[in-house]
Scaffold this active site. Sequence first.
Site, short mmCIF file in Angstrom:
data_model
loop_
_atom_site.label_atom_id
_atom_site.label_comp_id
_atom_site.label_asym_id
_atom_site.label_seq_id
_atom_site.Cartn_x
_atom_site.Cartn_y
_atom_site.Cartn_z
N GLU A 16 1.00 -1.19 -0.17
CA GLU A 16 -0.09 0.21 -0.07
C GLU A 16 0.88 1.24 0.06
OE1 GLU A 16 -2.97 1.26 -0.06
OE2 GLU A 16 -4.43 -0.39 0.53
N ASN A 102 -5.53 3.94 8.03
CA ASN A 102 -5.41 3.16 6.72
C ASN A 102 -4.92 3.88 5.58
OD1 ASN A 102 -6.68 0.83 5.56
ND2 ASN A 102 -7.64 2.28 4.14
N ASP A 197 -10.01 1.32 -4.18
CA ASP A 197 -8.96 1.47 -3.02
C ASP A 197 -8.15 2.84 -3.15
OD1 ASP A 197 -6.98 0.76 -0.94
OD2 ASP A 197 -7.36 -1.23 -1.54
#
Length: 290
Positions: A16, A102, A197
């Site tokens: 990520e 996140n 995402d």
Amino acid sequence: MNIAKPIFDIKPEHGEGPIWDPIEKKFYCVDLLRGSYYKVDWETGVSEEFSVGQELGVMALCENGKIVVGVRDGFGFFDEPLKKLELIENSPEIEVKERRMNDGAIDPKGRFFAGTMEYDGANPTGKLYCLHQDMSWNCLEENIYITNGMGWSPDKKTYYMIDTFRNLMYAYDYDIETGNISNRRLHIQWEKDEYPDGMCVDADGGFWVAMWLGSKVSHFDANGIWVKDIEVPVLHTTSCCFAGDDLKTLVITTSNLNLSKEEKEINPLAGRCFAFETEIAGQIEPRFKA
């Protein structure tokens, strides 16, 4: 053919948060649940891995050379030479064990935006926070399932944020002097079985959105109109950033999280980074002004 190709040898479990450092010519990405990040030399591909010590949702570069992070326990700074994480005092949600940071980004003034989610994203208890240069912070938004991909328009007047389990991207008016956001409206809506995402915003104000469970990155123009899809030969794409001297190499992170043994055999490249050469340049990302 709009197909991304594998790049680098690193293979996070859940890649990520990609970042391009145009000064040092380094590429960074996090391995979120393992609580570490990779630092890769753009020219040689030689990589280093640094353990932060807790789940690492997002990281960004600071003007003073440190790394600002959004972790399980909120905001902090990672000193790379000392390999040490220090949380800020009164870090948001440090006592909230069911949520973690996140995703996030540095705003055009050098503030750090980052948001939270429950570990399974089951309830809309996530919040969006802003960390200021004086280490104070405030909450900008609540009632979010999964705070995800975010960025700003090239004219710095609009802020965008994805809520994955609402299958949408919001747009907000953005006050560059205060960092406040207002006037939330829908900018892009996906179908219920489509999960946006992480993302990045290009120099034309267009969006490049990684699709979880989608095997692709979708390109939209500044108005939110779909342009094309970039195919990625794995199930889970997670985020992307522009890299390279001309900012025209789209680097895409992926994940092998929640894949069965059979699915891992079908997705042997899951977790790898991928690259796709675009005709549109990205924007140089700001650094946190500590």
